[in-house]
Design a protein around this motif. Structure first.
Motif, short mmCIF file in Angstrom:
data_model
loop_
_atom_site.label_atom_id
_atom_site.label_comp_id
_atom_site.label_asym_id
_atom_site.label_seq_id
_atom_site.Cartn_x
_atom_site.Cartn_y
_atom_site.Cartn_z
N THR A 158 -6.79 -13.44 -1.29
CA THR A 158 -6.24 -13.85 -0.06
C THR A 158 -4.98 -13.02 0.34
OG1 THR A 158 -4.93 -15.67 -0.84
CG2 THR A 158 -7.39 -16.24 0.05
N THR A 159 -4.22 -12.66 -0.53
CA THR A 159 -3.13 -11.80 -0.44
C THR A 159 -3.35 -10.46 -1.20
OG1 THR A 159 -1.68 -13.79 -0.21
CG2 THR A 159 -0.47 -11.60 -0.45
N PRO A 160 -3.58 -9.33 -0.53
CA PRO A 160 -3.66 -7.94 -1.31
C PRO A 160 -2.40 -7.92 -2.11
CG PRO A 160 -4.53 -8.05 0.74
CD PRO A 160 -3.74 -9.17 0.96
N ARG A 161 -2.58 -6.96 -3.17
CA ARG A 161 -1.50 -6.74 -3.84
C ARG A 161 -0.79 -5.27 -3.15
NH1 ARG A 161 -4.48 -8.53 -8.37
NH2 ARG A 161 -3.14 -10.11 -9.52
N LEU A 162 0.28 -5.05 -3.08
CA LEU A 162 0.97 -3.69 -2.79
C LEU A 162 0.73 -2.78 -3.76
CD1 LEU A 162 4.09 -4.66 -1.11
CD2 LEU A 162 2.23 -4.38 0.03
N LEU A 163 0.44 -2.81 -5.03
CA LEU A 163 0.24 -1.87 -5.72
C LEU A 163 -0.78 -2.19 -6.93
CD1 LEU A 163 0.80 0.84 -7.00
CD2 LEU A 163 2.49 -0.23 -8.55
N VAL A 164 -2.00 -1.64 -7.02
CA VAL A 164 -2.94 -1.78 -8.16
C VAL A 164 -3.03 -0.75 -8.94
CG1 VAL A 164 -5.35 -2.28 -8.49
CG2 VAL A 164 -4.46 -3.46 -6.63
N GLU A 165 -2.75 -0.82 -10.14
CA GLU A 165 -2.86 0.35 -11.03
C GLU A 165 -4.16 1.21 -11.27
OE1 GLU A 165 -2.17 0.65 -15.85
OE2 GLU A 165 -1.22 -0.90 -14.76
N LYS A 166 -3.82 2.36 -11.21
CA LYS A 166 -5.07 3.42 -11.41
C LYS A 166 -6.02 2.96 -12.58
CE LYS A 166 -5.69 8.21 -12.85
NZ LYS A 166 -5.25 9.50 -13.24
N GLY A 167 -7.25 2.82 -12.55
CA GLY A 167 -8.09 2.62 -13.41
C GLY A 167 -8.54 1.20 -13.41
N SER A 168 -7.82 0.25 -12.60
CA SER A 168 -8.12 -0.95 -12.70
C SER A 168 -9.62 -1.53 -12.04
CB SER A 168 -7.11 -1.77 -11.46
OG SER A 168 -5.94 -1.88 -12.05
#
Length: 245
Positions: A158-168
């Motif tokens: 419901t709330t996106p993250r501002l940072l998702v790590e590369k490769g996730s």
């Protein structure tokens, strides 16, 4: 050979989009890829055009000049009607490692609760299925993978993250995919793939193509650390094989 009713629309001065029925089906995707192969082989100068297949559409972008829509759309219809028995489009199955350690699978516990399955069940389900690359976009090298089992379908956060790590590696509705670089994002993260999905320094920056297949396999944290180094220096040996159409 399948033939569908297609629609053709202007997509700006330099672009045209051809659309197939609004359904997510491999037969439609494969028809698009066969048409694309026919166009490249017999109809269009590849150095002038960028052709972008995805799900149920094929977008044409002319790199230099505006498109005469009426004239070009008539050609597109004729080329589609006359594409005939195009040779099979080569497609590959790629096997990619994923570490489902909780340090990477930051949403595993929440997904487990929402789906009513243990974490080991989620990992097993995610790795025992083969996925189809229906599109590449959003970020360079971001694969939209269809074929997720219904038992793993989970809504976006419901709330996106501002940072998702590369490769996730994430889940969202009926799809799974890998974030090719650090990015904002709203998918549920269940693991991490140590192999770079996009490298701008290579002649072919993204080794995967629309229509290819992906299968994940689980690795330990120690294996992840090793493959991360191998991937960064370019010595990791990707597993792939040719698959039937």
């Amino acid at each position: 050979m399948s033939t569908y009713t297609i629609s053709i629309k202007p997509f700006g001065a330099h672009a045209v989009i051809v659309e197939w029925p609004m359904e997510v089906e491999e037969a439609i995707l494969y028809d698009i890829l066969q048409y694309l192969q026919h166009l490249k082989a017999h109809c269009l100068a590849q150095e002038d055009w960028e052709l972008i297949p995805a799900y149920n559409s094929l977008t044409f972008v002319h790199r230099e000049t505006p498109i005469d829509f009426e004239n070009f759309s008539q050609h597109l219809k004729e080329w589609y009607a006359n594409k005939g028995e195009t040779q099979d489009v080569p497609r590959f199955l790629w096997r990619l490692p994923v570490c489902y350690d909780k340090a990477f699978g930051i949403d595993l516990s929440e997904v487990s609760d929402r789906l009513g399955k243990s974490i080991s069940e989620i990992i097993t389900l995610h790795t025992q299925h083969t996925y189809t690359v229906y599109g590449i976009g959003f970020l360079p090298g971001f694969m939209y993978l269809g074929g997720l089992p219904q038992s793993l379908e989970v809504a976006r956060r419901t709330t996106p993250r501002l940072l998702v790590e590369k490769g996730s590696v994430g889940l969202a509705s009926k799809q799974t995919g890998i974030y090719p670089q650090d990015s904002p994002g709203g998918w549920n993260i269940i693991g991490n793939c140590p192999i770079p999905m996009f490298n701008i320094n290579k002649d072919d920056p993204c080794f995967v193509s629309v229509g290819d297949k992906i299968q994940f396999y689980a690795i330990s944290r120690a294996e992840y650390d090793l493959h991360k180094i191998e991937g960064e220096v370019g010595i990791f040996q990707l597993e792939k094989r040719l698959v039937d159409a």
